[in-house]
Motif scaffolding. Structure first.
Motif, PDB file in Angstrom:
ATOM      1  N   HIS A 188       0.841  -1.210   0.000  1.00 24.26           N
ATOM      2  CA  HIS A 188       0.000   0.000   0.000  1.00 24.26           C
ATOM      3  C   HIS A 188       0.865   1.245   0.000  1.00 24.26           C
ATOM      4  O   HIS A 188       1.955   1.248   0.552  1.00 24.26           O
ATOM      5  N   THR A 189       0.314   2.318  -0.569  1.00 22.07           N
ATOM      6  CA  THR A 189       1.010   3.608  -0.551  1.00 22.07           C
ATOM      7  C   THR A 189       0.617   4.384   0.697  1.00 22.07           C
ATOM      8  O   THR A 189      -0.569   4.460   1.042  1.00 22.07           O
ATOM      9  N   PHE A 190       1.608   4.931   1.358  1.00 25.60           N
ATOM     10  CA  PHE A 190       1.347   5.793   2.511  1.00 25.60           C
ATOM     11  C   PHE A 190       1.703   7.220   2.130  1.00 25.60           C
ATOM     12  O   PHE A 190       2.677   7.459   1.416  1.00 25.60           O
ATOM     13  N   HIS A 191       0.858   8.152   2.584  1.00 25.65           N
ATOM     14  CA  HIS A 191       1.001   9.555   2.183  1.00 25.65           C
ATOM     15  C   HIS A 191       1.552  10.373   3.351  1.00 25.65           C
ATOM     16  O   HIS A 191       1.017  10.306   4.471  1.00 25.65           O
ATOM     17  N   TRP A 192       2.584  11.139   3.063  1.00 25.22           N
ATOM     18  CA  TRP A 192       3.330  11.851   4.108  1.00 25.22           C
ATOM     19  C   TRP A 192       3.420  13.338   3.803  1.00 25.22           C
ATOM     20  O   TRP A 192       3.427  13.740   2.631  1.00 25.22           O
ATOM     21  N   VAL A 193       3.546  14.129   4.856  1.00 26.77           N
ATOM     22  CA  VAL A 193       3.973  15.524   4.729  1.00 26.77           C
ATOM     23  C   VAL A 193       5.325  15.623   5.427  1.00 26.77           C
ATOM     24  O   VAL A 193       5.484  15.128   6.553  1.00 26.77           O
ATOM     25  N   VAL A 194       6.283  16.211   4.728  1.00 28.32           N
ATOM     26  CA  VAL A 194       7.647  16.319   5.236  1.00 28.32           C
ATOM     27  C   VAL A 194       7.902  17.777   5.589  1.00 28.32           C
ATOM     28  O   VAL A 194       7.759  18.661   4.735  1.00 28.32           O
ATOM     29  N   GLU A 234       2.961  -5.397  11.019  1.00 27.81           N
ATOM     30  CA  GLU A 234       1.575  -5.820  10.742  1.00 27.81           C
ATOM     31  C   GLU A 234       0.751  -4.644  10.208  1.00 27.81           C
ATOM     32  O   GLU A 234      -0.007  -4.782   9.245  1.00 27.81           O
ATOM     33  N   ALA A 235       0.955  -3.476  10.796  1.00 34.06           N
ATOM     34  CA  ALA A 235       0.189  -2.298  10.354  1.00 34.06           C
ATOM     35  C   ALA A 235       0.563  -1.929   8.923  1.00 34.06           C
ATOM     36  O   ALA A 235      -0.300  -1.593   8.099  1.00 34.06           O
ATOM     37  N   ILE A 236       1.847  -2.039   8.600  1.00 37.34           N
ATOM     38  CA  ILE A 236       2.287  -1.737   7.221  1.00 37.34           C
ATOM     39  C   ILE A 236       1.652  -2.728   6.251  1.00 37.34           C
ATOM     40  O   ILE A 236       1.118  -2.357   5.198  1.00 37.34           O
ATOM     41  N   ALA A 237       1.664  -3.998   6.636  1.00 38.54           N
ATOM     42  CA  ALA A 237       1.097  -5.029   5.745  1.00 38.54           C
ATOM     43  C   ALA A 237      -0.406  -4.807   5.548  1.00 38.54           C
ATOM     44  O   ALA A 237      -0.950  -5.049   4.475  1.00 38.54           O
ATOM     45  N   SER A 238      -1.059  -4.270   6.595  1.00 38.40           N
ATOM     46  CA  SER A 238      -2.519  -4.049   6.488  1.00 38.40           C
ATOM     47  C   SER A 238      -2.840  -2.872   5.570  1.00 38.40           C
ATOM     48  O   SER A 238      -3.948  -2.763   5.047  1.00 38.40           O
ATOM     49  N   GLY A 239      -1.887  -1.957   5.455  1.00 37.23           N
ATOM     50  CA  GLY A 239      -2.134  -0.757   4.647  1.00 37.23           C
ATOM     51  C   GLY A 239      -2.998   0.262   5.353  1.00 37.23           C
ATOM     52  O   GLY A 239      -3.379   1.279   4.779  1.00 37.23           O
ATOM     53  N   GLU A 240      -3.292   0.017   6.624  1.00 40.83           N
ATOM     54  CA  GLU A 240      -4.157   0.907   7.404  1.00 40.83           C
ATOM     55  C   GLU A 240      -3.333   2.058   7.975  1.00 40.83           C
ATOM     56  O   GLU A 240      -2.596   1.870   8.970  1.00 40.83           O
ATOM     57  N   ALA A 241      -3.461   3.256   7.399  1.00 42.94           N
ATOM     58  CA  ALA A 241      -2.669   4.392   7.886  1.00 42.94           C
ATOM     59  C   ALA A 241      -2.989   4.696   9.352  1.00 42.94           C
ATOM     60  O   ALA A 241      -2.098   5.027  10.146  1.00 42.94           O
ATOM     61  N   ARG A 242      -4.273   4.548   9.723  1.00 45.54           N
ATOM     62  CA  ARG A 242      -4.644   4.871  11.114  1.00 45.54           C
ATOM     63  C   ARG A 242      -3.972   3.915  12.096  1.00 45.54           C
ATOM     64  O   ARG A 242      -3.557   4.302  13.188  1.00 45.54           O
ATOM     65  N   SER A 243      -3.827   2.665  11.702  1.00 44.23           N
ATOM     66  CA  SER A 243      -3.143   1.699  12.591  1.00 44.23           C
ATOM     67  C   SER A 243      -1.657   2.038  12.684  1.00 44.23           C
ATOM     68  O   SER A 243      -1.073   2.067  13.765  1.00 44.23           O
ATOM     69  N   LEU A 244      -1.059   2.330  11.530  1.00 42.38           N
ATOM     70  CA  LEU A 244       0.375   2.640  11.515  1.00 42.38           C
ATOM     71  C   LEU A 244       0.656   3.920  12.302  1.00 42.38           C
ATOM     72  O   LEU A 244       1.647   4.018  13.034  1.00 42.38           O
ATOM     73  N   ALA A 245      -0.255   4.874  12.201  1.00 42.05           N
ATOM     74  CA  ALA A 245      -0.035   6.176  12.869  1.00 42.05           C
ATOM     75  C   ALA A 245       0.166   6.008  14.371  1.00 42.05           C
ATOM     76  O   ALA A 245       0.983   6.672  14.998  1.00 42.05           O
ATOM     77  N   LEU A 246      -0.571   5.052  14.942  1.00 38.56           N
ATOM     78  CA  LEU A 246      -0.477   4.843  16.404  1.00 38.56           C
ATOM     79  C   LEU A 246       0.864   4.236  16.802  1.00 38.56           C
ATOM     80  O   LEU A 246       1.230   4.222  17.980  1.00 38.56           O
ATOM     81  N   LEU A 247       1.598   3.741  15.801  1.00 43.45           N
ATOM     82  CA  LEU A 247       2.801   2.951  16.110  1.00 43.45           C
ATOM     83  C   LEU A 247       4.093   3.637  15.675  1.00 43.45           C
ATOM     84  O   LEU A 247       5.175   3.089  15.886  1.00 43.45           O
ATOM     85  N   LEU A 248       4.008   4.827  15.066  1.00 42.98           N
ATOM     86  CA  LEU A 248       5.244   5.521  14.660  1.00 42.98           C
ATOM     87  C   LEU A 248       6.057   5.829  15.903  1.00 42.98           C
ATOM     88  O   LEU A 248       5.512   6.299  16.917  1.00 42.98           O
ATOM     89  N   GLY A 249       7.344   5.547  15.864  1.00 40.96           N
ATOM     90  CA  GLY A 249       8.173   5.829  17.038  1.00 40.96           C
ATOM     91  C   GLY A 249       9.648   5.915  16.679  1.00 40.96           C
ATOM     92  O   GLY A 249      10.095   5.267  15.733  1.00 40.96           O
ATOM     93  N   PHE A 289       4.895  13.481   8.713  1.00 40.24           N
ATOM     94  CA  PHE A 289       3.522  13.343   9.213  1.00 40.24           C
ATOM     95  C   PHE A 289       2.733  12.396   8.309  1.00 40.24           C
ATOM     96  O   PHE A 289       2.641  12.618   7.093  1.00 40.24           O
ATOM     97  N   LEU A 290       2.190  11.358   8.909  1.00 44.70           N
ATOM     98  CA  LEU A 290       1.396  10.381   8.163  1.00 44.70           C
ATOM     99  C   LEU A 290      -0.027  10.910   8.019  1.00 44.70           C
ATOM    100  O   LEU A 290      -0.620  11.346   9.012  1.00 44.70           O
ATOM    101  N   CYS A 291      -0.539  10.869   6.786  1.00 42.01           N
ATOM    102  CA  CYS A 291      -1.898  11.373   6.530  1.00 42.01           C
ATOM    103  C   CYS A 291      -2.770  10.234   5.998  1.00 42.01           C
ATOM    104  O   CYS A 291      -2.280   9.186   5.589  1.00 42.01           O
ATOM    105  N   THR A 292      -4.078  10.470   5.992  1.00 44.70           N
ATOM    106  CA  THR A 292      -4.992   9.390   5.598  1.00 44.70           C
ATOM    107  C   THR A 292      -4.889   9.085   4.102  1.00 44.70           C
ATOM    108  O   THR A 292      -5.000   7.926   3.692  1.00 44.70           O
ATOM    109  N   ASP A 293      -4.666  10.106   3.306  1.00 45.61           N
ATOM    110  CA  ASP A 293      -4.576   9.867   1.847  1.00 45.61           C
ATOM    111  C   ASP A 293      -3.921  11.081   1.188  1.00 45.61           C
ATOM    112  O   ASP A 293      -3.553  12.049   1.872  1.00 45.61           O
TER     113      ASP A 293
END
Ligand code: CDM
Ligand code: ATP
Length: 351
Positions: A188-194, A234-249, A289-293
């Protein structure tokens, strides 16, 4: 323009961010063991190499632009500050990569290297490491070396801890110093603001600050360390940005913020602007910054650009491939009649 022998080879190489960066204690060699998840973003440097005129660089200060002698030059319209931030002597990481590859194959680094930079310098996005990776791939092509990517990655690891990933690209789990890589499934593609700052942070200084904070923190209780990497994968594999967002560290974030407290405001402003989450990339100061789309990323970037918490912003996405030859590969036909791909740096600098 430089007059040079033969056509140049040009490589496009991406920036990296760290979605997860767990830093272990200092090793006897002075490095830290890492468990990190790299992702390559569509923010690129371009590295061009051409056989230089005979003659070796004069001492430490390599020949200046236009003399065609071996060396490095910066291309494109850079500000004075950007030019001042990137050395064009033998300390340039692209040059160091050329020397390492030349030594590995028993030849002279008789090349001229041109760098067209868009990756922020000392920003935590491995800009110098990317140029080193680009130089390795471009020279392997120019010199028609029969070296596989594995062999190049081994040489890459001797130049710097982030260089191997710049060759690898995509999304990868890095361990060791960060040079030992395993691909991570990321369809999945993840959308970021740098958010780019107007200054850099020295990577060794940030690691040293983390060590200091950890030593000092023992008196007041241990400095919090980020969690395990499995949920991130797992969050990356799911492609769920909201799941990944909770795990950025990033364990280096506390050290980067300690050295550059303004980053707290930047991180808050990105989330206030609508991002799902933000994190310092690598040793910083760049915040991502991870965004929804995609459309959300454009909205967040527009608001963040006006918040007065960074020099400028970029909208980016990942993963993208690692270093790729885009022009001049002597073993492949030149680019098609449809003209150069978007973002082409314009006329060949050695034409
Ligand atoms: C912070 C990251 O960007 C995360 O990807 C990398 O670990 C840094 O990679 P890099 O800039 O290529 O780092 P190198 O050029 O190899 O090392 C620069 C300095 O950073 C520190 N360093 C780097 C990597 C590592 N695993 N542990 C460290 O302590 C060391 O002081 C080292 O002397
Ligand atoms: N080709 C290059 N491009 C940019 N910086 C370079 C280059 N060669 C050497 N340097 C020096 O290396 C330092 C670190 O550059 P780089 O852009 O790789 O930092 P970074 O993005 O923080 O890297 P990392 O994310 O690996 O910590 C810069 O301050 C600069 O002086």
């Amino acid at each position: 323009m430089l007059s040079a022998v033969g056509p140049p080879v040009t490589v496009r190489v991406p920036a990296k961010i760290n979605l997860h960066l767990a830093v272990g204690d200092t090793r006897p060699d002075g490095y830290h063991d890492l468990v990190t998840v790299f992702q390559a973003l569509n923010l690129f440097d371009e590295v061009s190499v051409v056989t230089a005129h005979a003659g070796r660089p004069t001492g430490e200060r390599l020949a200046t632009i236009g003399q065609g002698a071996p060396g490095v030059e910066l291309l494109g319209d850079l500000t004075d500050e950007e030019r001042d931030a990137v050395p064009v002597d033998s300390s340039n990481l692209a040059w160091q990569a050329a020397v390492a590859l030349a030594e590995a194959v028993g030849r002279e680094p008789d090349v001229r290297i041109g760098l067209r930079k868009a990756i922020p310098v000392a920003g935590g996005m491995a800009g110098g490491s990317a140029d080193a990776a680009g130089a390795l791939l471009a020279l392997a092509s120019l010199w028609r070396l029969d070296l596989g990517r594995e062999a190049l990655m081994e040489i890459a690891a001797t130049v710097g801890s982030d260089v191997a990933f710049a060759l690898h690209g995509g999304t990868a789990l890095g361990t060791g110093r960060g040079e030992s890589l395993v691909p991570v499934l990321s369809r999945h593609t993840f959308h970021w603001v740098v958010a780019l700052q107007d200054h850099g942070l020295s990577t060794p200084t940030v690691f040293g600050e983390l060590d200091r904070l950890r030593q000092g923190a023992d008196a007041e209780g241990p400095l919090r360390r980020i969690g395990s990497v499995e949920p991130v994968l797992e969050a990356i594999a799911s492609g769920e940005a909201r799941s990944l967002a909770l795990l950025l560290g990033n364990d280096l974030q506390a050290a980067a913020v300690s050295l550059d407290p303004g980053l707290r405001r930047t991180l808050r402003a990105g989330v206030s602007a609508g991002a799902l989450a933000g994190v310092v990339s690598g040793s910083g100061p760049t915040c991502v910054f991870l965004c929804t789309d995609g459309p959300s990323a454009v909205r967040v970037a527009a608001e963040l650009a006006g918040a007065g918490v960074c020099r400028t912003v970029r909208v980016a996405h990942g993963p993208v491939p690692g270093a790729r030859v885009i022009d001049g590969d002597p073993t492949r036909p030149p680019r098609g009649p449809g003209g150069p791909p978007a973002g082409d740096p314009g006329p060949n600098m050695y034409a």
